[in-house]
Design a protein around this motif. Sequence first.
Motif, PDB file in Angstrom:
ATOM      1  N   PHE B  48      15.717  46.077  31.951  1.00  0.00           N
ATOM      2  CA  PHE B  48      16.432  45.868  30.685  1.00  0.00           C
ATOM      3  C   PHE B  48      17.789  46.582  30.684  1.00  0.00           C
ATOM      4  O   PHE B  48      18.347  46.839  29.612  1.00  0.00           O
ATOM      5  CB  PHE B  48      15.609  46.402  29.511  1.00  0.00           C
ATOM      6  N   ASP B  49      18.274  46.960  31.861  1.00  0.00           N
ATOM      7  CA  ASP B  49      19.540  47.699  32.014  1.00  0.00           C
ATOM      8  C   ASP B  49      19.484  49.112  31.454  1.00  0.00           C
ATOM      9  O   ASP B  49      20.528  49.747  31.289  1.00  0.00           O
ATOM     10  CB  ASP B  49      20.716  46.942  31.352  1.00  0.00           C
ATOM     11  N   ALA B 109       2.962  39.442  17.621  1.00  0.00           N
ATOM     12  CA  ALA B 109       4.088  39.260  18.555  1.00  0.00           C
ATOM     13  C   ALA B 109       4.397  37.781  18.776  1.00  0.00           C
ATOM     14  O   ALA B 109       5.558  37.391  18.900  1.00  0.00           O
ATOM     15  CB  ALA B 109       3.766  39.933  19.887  1.00  0.00           C
ATOM     16  N   VAL B 112       5.283  35.891  14.768  1.00  0.00           N
ATOM     17  CA  VAL B 112       6.429  36.295  13.934  1.00  0.00           C
ATOM     18  C   VAL B 112       7.697  35.594  14.420  1.00  0.00           C
ATOM     19  O   VAL B 112       7.968  35.580  15.630  1.00  0.00           O
ATOM     20  CB  VAL B 112       6.618  37.825  13.987  1.00  0.00           C
ATOM     21  N   TRP B 114      10.933  35.939  15.365  1.00  0.00           N
ATOM     22  CA  TRP B 114      11.877  37.022  15.627  1.00  0.00           C
ATOM     23  C   TRP B 114      13.315  36.527  15.480  1.00  0.00           C
ATOM     24  O   TRP B 114      13.615  35.401  15.858  1.00  0.00           O
ATOM     25  CB  TRP B 114      11.659  37.576  17.041  1.00  0.00           C
ATOM     26  N   PRO B 115      14.194  37.349  14.947  1.00  0.00           N
ATOM     27  CA  PRO B 115      15.599  36.923  14.801  1.00  0.00           C
ATOM     28  C   PRO B 115      16.294  36.832  16.155  1.00  0.00           C
ATOM     29  O   PRO B 115      15.812  37.361  17.158  1.00  0.00           O
ATOM     30  CB  PRO B 115      16.211  38.046  13.948  1.00  0.00           C
ATOM     31  N   ALA B 116      17.433  36.153  16.152  1.00  0.00           N
ATOM     32  CA  ALA B 116      18.204  36.030  17.393  1.00  0.00           C
ATOM     33  C   ALA B 116      18.891  37.352  17.710  1.00  0.00           C
ATOM     34  O   ALA B 116      19.059  38.213  16.840  1.00  0.00           O
ATOM     35  CB  ALA B 116      19.239  34.925  17.239  1.00  0.00           C
ATOM     36  N   ARG B 117      19.274  37.466  18.957  1.00  0.00           N
ATOM     37  CA  ARG B 117      19.932  38.707  19.389  1.00  0.00           C
ATOM     38  C   ARG B 117      21.293  38.834  18.710  1.00  0.00           C
ATOM     39  O   ARG B 117      22.045  37.859  18.652  1.00  0.00           O
ATOM     40  CB  ARG B 117      20.105  38.653  20.906  1.00  0.00           C
ATOM     41  N   SER B 118      21.567  40.033  18.197  1.00  0.00           N
ATOM     42  CA  SER B 118      22.878  40.240  17.573  1.00  0.00           C
ATOM     43  C   SER B 118      23.604  41.356  18.302  1.00  0.00           C
ATOM     44  O   SER B 118      23.039  42.411  18.563  1.00  0.00           O
ATOM     45  CB  SER B 118      22.700  40.626  16.090  1.00  0.00           C
ATOM     46  N   GLY B 119      24.848  41.099  18.636  1.00  0.00           N
ATOM     47  CA  GLY B 119      25.643  42.100  19.337  1.00  0.00           C
ATOM     48  C   GLY B 119      25.439  42.034  20.834  1.00  0.00           C
ATOM     49  O   GLY B 119      24.568  41.323  21.336  1.00  0.00           O
ATOM     50  N   THR B 120      26.244  42.795  21.535  1.00  0.00           N
ATOM     51  CA  THR B 120      26.124  42.844  22.998  1.00  0.00           C
ATOM     52  C   THR B 120      26.003  44.300  23.426  1.00  0.00           C
ATOM     53  O   THR B 120      26.476  45.212  22.733  1.00  0.00           O
ATOM     54  CB  THR B 120      27.356  42.225  23.686  1.00  0.00           C
ATOM     55  N   ALA B 121      25.357  44.491  24.568  1.00  0.00           N
ATOM     56  CA  ALA B 121      25.174  45.846  25.070  1.00  0.00           C
ATOM     57  C   ALA B 121      26.504  46.405  25.564  1.00  0.00           C
ATOM     58  O   ALA B 121      27.377  45.659  26.014  1.00  0.00           O
ATOM     59  CB  ALA B 121      24.160  45.831  26.206  1.00  0.00           C
TER      60      ALA B 121
END
Lengths: 100, 187
Positions: B48-49, B109, B112, B114-121
């Motif tokens: 996961f970096d 798990a 539900v 789950w919302p989409a990914r928001s933002g970037t690492a």
Amino acid sequence: MTLQLVLVVAAALFCVGLYGALSQQVVVMVMMGLELMLNGVILAVAAFWWFLAPNPDGMLLLLVVIAAMTVEMAMGFAIATLLHRSKETDMTDMAADLSG
Amino acid sequence: MLSIIVFSALAIIAVASGIAVFRVDSMARATYALAVSFVAVGVMLVMFDLDYIGVITILMMVMEMAIMAIYMIMFMGMNPALMPMSMVHNNRWSAILATGIFLLLAAGALLVPWPARSGTAAPDLTVAVGEALMGSKMLVMLTVSPILFATIVAALVLANPRGRYDRWGDNLKRVCPDDPQQGGLGK
């Protein structure tokens, strides 16, 4: 690799640890169960961080969980030492009373 | 595709070695199994970096398992690698409860939305976590630090063989204090 898959793996780790923490009699084995539960929590938090909101806040939560794991380990070993010295035992069932 | 295969293999190793902790015949093997489980999860974190957190998880847990093995040899009074053991209580209900909670968590798990990914690492996550710890999120560090210090003190107090009120007089080599009541003031 999806969030759901990682969360199912984390739930499996958590529940294997829960089984151990509930069923084992030796203090160190109970600690192993708790460690395994926290292992699942670490994986779940990392998955939430990666798949939902990859900002530094999630990583800080991971560090807090790792710190909690450290505290659990240190206190568990200290209690195991105390139990062994005071009652000559390492089993939870033999430490069920509060009398000194 | 490759990441899914690697992750699945690591997941199987982590869960199988986690189960092995409570199934193997000796405590030493249980310790090794738990260490393998933690290493597998640490490698997943690296996937996961989360390089920094993954590596400290692996290092910390391998050291902890080594300490745990020493404790077992100290307290069990036997060679834990050779001694089969099964010391459980309430085994059936523990298994039922753990299975029920797993089904509940897995259903949550999977069901539900789950919302989409928001933002970037951040490009360098280790730098980002360091800056957060020493900057806007310093309260976390300020809270964890005294807790860790309190843990050190509490662990020493619990593990110390001589209590605060156990009087030893001037003969420090005496095996145990001759207090009429352990931990008391009388001598």
